[in-house]
Scaffold this motif. Structure first.
Motif, PDB file in Angstrom:
ATOM      1  N   ALA A 410       4.790  26.512  33.965  1.00 44.27           N
ATOM      2  CA  ALA A 410       3.858  27.617  33.774  1.00 44.27           C
ATOM      3  C   ALA A 410       2.716  27.619  34.782  1.00 44.27           C
ATOM      4  N   LEU A 411       2.766  26.783  35.812  1.00 40.61           N
ATOM      5  CA  LEU A 411       1.687  26.727  36.795  1.00 40.61           C
ATOM      6  C   LEU A 411       1.656  27.997  37.625  1.00 40.61           C
ATOM      7  N   PRO A 412       0.464  28.440  38.051  1.00 43.09           N
ATOM      8  CA  PRO A 412       0.374  29.661  38.859  1.00 43.09           C
ATOM      9  C   PRO A 412       1.097  29.488  40.181  1.00 43.09           C
ATOM     10  N   LYS A 413       1.757  30.567  40.625  1.00 49.12           N
ATOM     11  CA  LYS A 413       2.487  30.521  41.879  1.00 49.12           C
ATOM     12  C   LYS A 413       1.540  30.697  43.065  1.00 49.12           C
ATOM     13  N   SER A 414       1.990  30.203  44.211  1.00 45.64           N
ATOM     14  CA  SER A 414       1.228  30.390  45.441  1.00 45.64           C
ATOM     15  C   SER A 414       2.202  30.803  46.522  1.00 45.64           C
ATOM     16  N   SER A 415       1.700  30.989  47.715  1.00 48.47           N
ATOM     17  CA  SER A 415       2.552  31.424  48.813  1.00 48.47           C
ATOM     18  C   SER A 415       3.312  30.271  49.449  1.00 48.47           C
ATOM     19  N   SER A 416       3.105  29.060  48.934  1.00 49.10           N
ATOM     20  CA  SER A 416       3.768  27.908  49.519  1.00 49.10           C
ATOM     21  C   SER A 416       5.242  27.886  49.142  1.00 49.10           C
ATOM     22  N   ASN A 537      -2.149  11.688  29.114  1.00 47.65           N
ATOM     23  CA  ASN A 537      -3.217  11.810  30.105  1.00 47.65           C
ATOM     24  C   ASN A 537      -2.653  11.865  31.519  1.00 47.65           C
ATOM     25  N   MET A 538      -1.615  11.069  31.766  1.00 44.05           N
ATOM     26  CA  MET A 538      -1.017  11.062  33.097  1.00 44.05           C
ATOM     27  C   MET A 538      -0.409  12.423  33.422  1.00 44.05           C
ATOM     28  N   ILE A 539       0.271  13.023  32.467  1.00 41.78           N
ATOM     29  CA  ILE A 539       0.846  14.347  32.690  1.00 41.78           C
ATOM     30  C   ILE A 539      -0.248  15.373  32.969  1.00 41.78           C
ATOM     31  N   GLN A 540      -1.336  15.328  32.202  1.00 39.89           N
ATOM     32  CA  GLN A 540      -2.433  16.270  32.419  1.00 39.89           C
ATOM     33  C   GLN A 540      -3.078  16.068  33.789  1.00 39.89           C
ATOM     34  N   PHE A 541      -3.148  14.826  34.223  1.00 37.78           N
ATOM     35  CA  PHE A 541      -3.720  14.537  35.537  1.00 37.78           C
ATOM     36  C   PHE A 541      -2.845  15.110  36.655  1.00 37.78           C
ATOM     37  N   VAL A 542      -1.523  14.951  36.518  1.00 36.44           N
ATOM     38  CA  VAL A 542      -0.620  15.510  37.523  1.00 36.44           C
ATOM     39  C   VAL A 542      -0.757  17.031  37.561  1.00 36.44           C
ATOM     40  N   LYS A 543      -0.873  17.662  36.411  1.00 33.33           N
ATOM     41  CA  LYS A 543      -1.091  19.107  36.369  1.00 33.33           C
ATOM     42  C   LYS A 543      -2.379  19.482  37.107  1.00 33.33           C
ATOM     43  N   LEU A 544      -3.418  18.672  36.892  1.00 32.18           N
ATOM     44  CA  LEU A 544      -4.698  18.927  37.558  1.00 32.18           C
ATOM     45  C   LEU A 544      -4.539  18.892  39.072  1.00 32.18           C
ATOM     46  N   LEU A 545      -3.819  17.890  39.570  1.00 33.49           N
ATOM     47  CA  LEU A 545      -3.607  17.791  41.016  1.00 33.49           C
ATOM     48  C   LEU A 545      -2.821  18.992  41.536  1.00 33.49           C
ATOM     49  N   LEU A 546      -1.775  19.382  40.825  1.00 36.13           N
ATOM     50  CA  LEU A 546      -0.935  20.492  41.278  1.00 36.13           C
ATOM     51  C   LEU A 546      -1.686  21.812  41.282  1.00 36.13           C
ATOM     52  N   ARG A 547      -2.615  21.975  40.371  1.00 34.30           N
ATOM     53  CA  ARG A 547      -3.406  23.211  40.354  1.00 34.30           C
ATOM     54  C   ARG A 547      -4.391  23.259  41.523  1.00 34.30           C
ATOM     55  N   GLN A 548      -4.919  22.104  41.902  1.00 39.22           N
ATOM     56  CA  GLN A 548      -5.913  22.088  42.976  1.00 39.22           C
ATOM     57  C   GLN A 548      -5.287  22.029  44.358  1.00 39.22           C
ATOM     58  N   ASN A 549      -4.017  21.606  44.438  1.00 42.99           N
ATOM     59  CA  ASN A 549      -3.347  21.549  45.737  1.00 42.99           C
ATOM     60  C   ASN A 549      -1.891  21.951  45.532  1.00 42.99           C
ATOM     61  N   SER A 550      -1.591  23.227  45.811  1.00 34.55           N
ATOM     62  CA  SER A 550      -0.245  23.740  45.568  1.00 34.55           C
ATOM     63  C   SER A 550       0.775  23.198  46.557  1.00 34.55           C
ATOM     64  N   ASN A 551       0.343  22.455  47.585  1.00 37.07           N
ATOM     65  CA  ASN A 551       1.273  21.881  48.554  1.00 37.07           C
ATOM     66  C   ASN A 551       1.803  20.518  48.138  1.00 37.07           C
ATOM     67  N   ILE A 552       1.348  20.017  47.020  1.00 38.15           N
ATOM     68  CA  ILE A 552       1.823  18.707  46.550  1.00 38.15           C
ATOM     69  C   ILE A 552       3.264  18.835  46.068  1.00 38.15           C
ATOM     70  N   THR A 553       4.086  17.884  46.485  1.00 34.87           N
ATOM     71  CA  THR A 553       5.470  17.826  46.003  1.00 34.87           C
ATOM     72  C   THR A 553       5.532  16.925  44.779  1.00 34.87           C
ATOM     73  N   TYR A 554       6.116  17.467  43.718  1.00 32.12           N
ATOM     74  CA  TYR A 554       6.326  16.656  42.516  1.00 32.12           C
ATOM     75  C   TYR A 554       7.720  16.035  42.588  1.00 32.12           C
ATOM     76  N   LEU A 555       7.793  14.731  42.412  1.00 35.83           N
ATOM     77  CA  LEU A 555       9.059  14.019  42.504  1.00 35.83           C
ATOM     78  C   LEU A 555       9.544  13.642  41.110  1.00 35.83           C
ATOM     79  N   HIS A 556      10.675  14.230  40.697  1.00 33.26           N
ATOM     80  CA  HIS A 556      11.234  13.852  39.396  1.00 33.26           C
ATOM     81  C   HIS A 556      12.219  12.716  39.587  1.00 33.26           C
ATOM     82  N   GLY A 557      12.538  12.026  38.498  1.00 32.72           N
ATOM     83  CA  GLY A 557      13.354  10.822  38.593  1.00 32.72           C
ATOM     84  C   GLY A 557      14.845  11.103  38.578  1.00 32.72           C
TER      85      GLY A 557
END
Length: 585
Positions: A410-416, A537-557
């Motif tokens: 549900a994170l907002p989309k960007s042009s990245s 808390n860790m999940i919420q922190f990752v969400k925080l990072l992704l909202r502030q920097n849409s260029n971050i790549t999330y790595l799933h396992g």
């Protein structure tokens, strides 16, 4: 499930389709173990059927509990009245249906009394002479028969239901007892005997009327009087508040994920089918029983079996309490895979079914529901039912280990550019050649788009704009590989860790890899609300990072996922190897 049985001081027994926990999960006098939450509970849709079942059971309980409680007192009282009338005059006759509801010791005594009366009817003169020459008890017959009520009350204790009558029963089968009964019979006029028999018949009829009109007999499942409607209604009745709460709690632990995975219609049919299977197995193992069973735990046992098969690696959090030498209780919590604990529970049900199938718990109903649920889950797996019959898109039924992290959908989309895992990432990624040596990082605060923390004794300030990749994960076991990175904190199993890849210059492949122990972060300075524990808390922190920097790549396992679809790794070494593989392209 519970047999609708009253307690040991009441009679006749009623069976409740068991509480799933007659020791659900290892309960006895010295130890109590009970699940308190499903660590990996994660659904995409609101489990309306599960919620509906819980609400319906609660509403029915509220509407029926008062009457069921009253009937639980009135029916034993009516039985006792009939028993008292017989105990005072044991030469009277009882209907076979009434006698058959008593324990075997009482049945043997009654049938022996009838044999004595038949013997007298065949040889009245000889038996009268024998009575005159037999002393009997020293007490007067009337006093002796007054004490019979206490004798019969002892025999009505279900714990006396053995193949051999105990010492009290033996007292009723001696020649003295025979002489006393016949002496009382001879001293009672025919007119009075007829009045006494009529009184006994009226009390027995009153008992049967109350019993047959009881809610548990009308809507519970009675093997001797099976009904199609009762096959379904019995699973929505409960005998007590504890019986109800425990069943509904266990249903909530295991049902939402199955309902979410199979859909509302299939899950509804599955749930009802498991309840029917539990009743039928109980029927086969208790042919002719007039004891009704009530309760949802036969159906819930089936849901537990399917859950253990389909989501067996889900980790359940348990609370335990035990008494060491009967002193102060010891308490604590632990985690265990669902399939292990549910398997132990089922073995316990089998054991009790074969060695202790009496009292208030219908173990065979549990076993029947469990077997049905497991069979359905296996058939679904073997036939690819989830894909072929339900008609859903195959990708929706990929194993969980292949699923993206839907917590971030549900994170907002960007042009990245959108990465292959469904989270906004950067492309192309630079080639990672040798790989940086991981460093430990303890984050103290996030302020002004900067991460503030410590690494190897030094204070760090890392711009969130420099974060290129984030990889959260839960390590079931730490192992030994790579643990030298932790010089300050010592992770505990299961460890909640995440990696941050920092790239200061986008045109180069020079990166710094930080490993963060979620248990060592000062979450109260990082997140507005930090009451969810390390994983949340860790999940919420990752969400925080992704909202502030849409260029971050999330790595799933590469393996299974847990709560919030967090990747789960076997060891910390496996986590590092997966990071290096992805960074190397």
């Amino acid at each position: 499930m519970k047999k609708v049985t009253s307690n040991s001081a009441e009679f006749p027994p009623r069976r409740c389709t068991s509480r799933i926990f007659s020791g659900k999960f290892c309960y006895n006098r010295c130890m109590f173990i009970i699940p308190i939450r499903n660590q990996d509970l994660s659904v995409k849709r609101l489990p309306l059927i599960t919620i509906g079942i819980i609400v319906l059971c609660i509403v029915i309980f509220v509407l029926t509990y008062g009457r069921i409680s009253g009937e639980s007192e009135q029916i034993p009282a009516a039985y006792s009245d009939a028993l008292r009338a017989y105990a005072d005059n044991s030469f009277l006759e009882l209907p076979d249906a009434f006698v058959d509801e008593g324990p075997r010791a009482f049945q043997k005594i009654y049938r022996t009394h009838r044999e004595w009366m038949q013997e007298y009817a065949q040889h009245p003169d000889e038996m009268s002479e024998w009575v005159k020459n037999t002393s009997g008890h020293t007490a007067a017959p009337s006093a002796k028969h007054q004490s019979d009520l206490g004798v019969m009350a002892d025999l009505m204790n279900p714990s006396s239901s053995t193949s051999k009558p105990g010492p009290t029963a033996a007292m009723q089968l001696t020649d003295d007892a025979k002489a006393d009964m016949l002496r009382l019979y001879l001293s009672t006029s025919a007119t009075k005997r007829l009045l006494l028999q009529n009184t006994l018949d009226e009390r027995v009829a009153s008992y049967f009327s109350l019993r047959d009109s009881a809610i548990t007999n009308r809507f519970g499942y009675v093997p001797k009087h099976p009904g199609i409607i009762a096959l379904f209604t019995y699973a929505f009745l409960h005998a007590g508040i504890f019986h109800l709460l425990m069943n509904m709690f266990f249903l909530w632990l295991v049902a939402p994920q199955l309902e979410d995975h199979w859909g509302k219609r299939v899950f509804s049919i599955f749930y009802l089918g498991c309840g029917v299977a539990g009743a039928l197995v109980h029927h086969v193992t208790h042919l002719g029983s007039e004891i009704p069973i009530v309760g949802a735990s036969g159906a819930i046992a089936g849901v537990m079996a399917a859950f253990a098969f389909r989501f067996g690696r889900s980790r359940i959090h348990f609370f335990y309490m035990y008494f060491a030498l009967k002193l102060t209780p010891k308490t604590g919590t632990f985690e265990a895979p669902a399939h292990v604990m549910i398997g132990f529970w089922f073995l316990g049900q089998l054991m009790y079914a074969f060695i202790a199938d009496f009292g208030a718990v219908a173990y065979w109903a549990h076993i029947g529901g469990f077997a049905a649920g497991l069979a359905v889950a296996i058939v679904f797996k073997v036939t690819d039912f989830e894909q072929k019959v339900l008609g859903l898109e195959p990708e929706k039924f990929k194993p969980q280990e292949q699923a993206p992290l839907i917590a971030f959908s549900a994170l907002p989309k960007s042009s990245s550019t959108l990465s292959d895992n469904g989270v906004h990432g950067r492309a192309p990624q630079p080639t990672y050649r040798s790989g940086p040596h991981p460093r430990e990082l303890m984050i103290d605060e996030v302020k002004n788009a900067m991460l503030h923390g410590k690494s190897q004794g030094g204070v760090l300030e890392i711009p969130i704009a420099d974060v290129a990749m984030v990889a959260p994960g839960r390590m079931d076991r730490l192992g030994t590989d790579g643990l030298e990175v932790f010089r300050t904190s010592v992770p505990k199993e299961p460890a909640f860790l995440f990696a941050l890849v920092i790239r200061k210059n986008e045109s180069t492949a020079q990166e710094t890899l930080y490993i963060v122990n979620a248990m060592q972060c000062l979450w109260r300075n990082i997140l507005p609300s930090s009451q969810q524990g390390a994983a949340g808390n860790m999940i919420q922190f990752v969400k925080l990072l992704l909202r502030q920097n849409s260029n971050i790549t999330y790595l799933h396992g590469p393996g299974p996922v847990g709560a919030h679809n967090m990747p789960i790794y076997d060891t910390f070494g496996g986590f590092l190897r997966h990071l290096q593989k992805r960074l190397n392209g």
